[in-house]
Scaffold this motif. Sequence first.
Motif, PDB file in Angstrom:
ATOM      1  N   MET A  14     -12.669 -19.470  -7.560  1.00 25.96           N
ATOM      2  CA  MET A  14     -12.577 -18.041  -7.883  1.00 25.96           C
ATOM      3  C   MET A  14     -11.943 -17.283  -6.725  1.00 25.96           C
ATOM      4  O   MET A  14     -11.157 -16.363  -6.948  1.00 25.96           O
ATOM      5  N   ASP A  15     -12.278 -17.659  -5.484  1.00 27.57           N
ATOM      6  CA  ASP A  15     -11.641 -17.050  -4.314  1.00 27.57           C
ATOM      7  C   ASP A  15     -10.133 -17.288  -4.336  1.00 27.57           C
ATOM      8  O   ASP A  15      -9.343 -16.366  -4.122  1.00 27.57           O
ATOM      9  N   ILE A  16      -9.762 -18.522  -4.596  1.00 21.97           N
ATOM     10  CA  ILE A  16      -8.333 -18.872  -4.650  1.00 21.97           C
ATOM     11  C   ILE A  16      -7.645 -18.087  -5.754  1.00 21.97           C
ATOM     12  O   ILE A  16      -6.544 -17.553  -5.562  1.00 21.97           O
ATOM     13  N   ALA A  17      -8.298 -17.967  -6.910  1.00 21.69           N
ATOM     14  CA  ALA A  17      -7.714 -17.223  -8.030  1.00 21.69           C
ATOM     15  C   ALA A  17      -7.544 -15.752  -7.670  1.00 21.69           C
ATOM     16  O   ALA A  17      -6.521 -15.134  -7.996  1.00 21.69           O
ATOM     17  N   GLY A  18      -8.528 -15.164  -6.991  1.00 27.27           N
ATOM     18  CA  GLY A  18      -8.435 -13.761  -6.598  1.00 27.27           C
ATOM     19  C   GLY A  18      -7.278 -13.503  -5.649  1.00 27.27           C
ATOM     20  O   GLY A  18      -6.509 -12.555  -5.823  1.00 27.27           O
ATOM     21  N   VAL A  19      -7.133 -14.373  -4.654  1.00 27.55           N
ATOM     22  CA  VAL A  19      -6.028 -14.219  -3.707  1.00 27.55           C
ATOM     23  C   VAL A  19      -4.692 -14.465  -4.414  1.00 27.55           C
ATOM     24  O   VAL A  19      -3.719 -13.743  -4.194  1.00 27.55           O
ATOM     25  N   LEU A  64      -6.707  -4.661  -7.902  1.00 28.69           N
ATOM     26  CA  LEU A  64      -7.955  -4.436  -8.639  1.00 28.69           C
ATOM     27  C   LEU A  64      -8.450  -5.718  -9.308  1.00 28.69           C
ATOM     28  O   LEU A  64      -9.624  -6.070  -9.206  1.00 28.69           O
ATOM     29  N   LEU A  65      -7.553  -6.408  -9.984  1.00 28.23           N
ATOM     30  CA  LEU A  65      -7.943  -7.651 -10.649  1.00 28.23           C
ATOM     31  C   LEU A  65      -8.362  -8.704  -9.627  1.00 28.23           C
ATOM     32  O   LEU A  65      -9.367  -9.400  -9.808  1.00 28.23           O
ATOM     33  N   GLY A  66      -7.621  -8.805  -8.532  1.00 29.31           N
ATOM     34  CA  GLY A  66      -7.978  -9.761  -7.485  1.00 29.31           C
ATOM     35  C   GLY A  66      -9.334  -9.453  -6.875  1.00 29.31           C
ATOM     36  O   GLY A  66     -10.135 -10.368  -6.622  1.00 29.31           O
TER      37      GLY A  66
END
Length: 129
Positions: A14-19, A64-66
């Motif tokens: 999830m961290d990787i996806a946010g970045v 915002l999405l990240g």
Amino acid sequence: MDWQHIIEAAGRYMDIAGVAVMVIGAVVSVPMAIRGFRPRHLPPDSAPFSVYRSYRQLLGRSILLGLELLVAADIIRTVAVAPTYESVGVLAIIVLIRTFLSFSLELEITGRWPWQKEPEGASTHASAG
């Protein structure tokens, strides 16, 4: 692989996806802004956005999405793996900071707070576009 490792891996992903959302959004926003991105909720007779303003709006949406994905990752890792008073306190501070950032970005992008309703004519233009 036990349950704790699976949850920790999910938090990392999830961290990787946010970045990734923020980085990809920043890159993709450049050509969209140059092409003349125009939000759907604007009245058709309003002045066109400058490239800079279009890029700021697009980048703000990506951030915002990240941020939402990063908050989800923090919740997964903190609460699901090792919920101590200290880790929950740190999570609360992180969520407060990110929520403040999200509200600020929402105000910057739309010109209104998240809890305010859209202007009367804006929803009809959004459905027509």
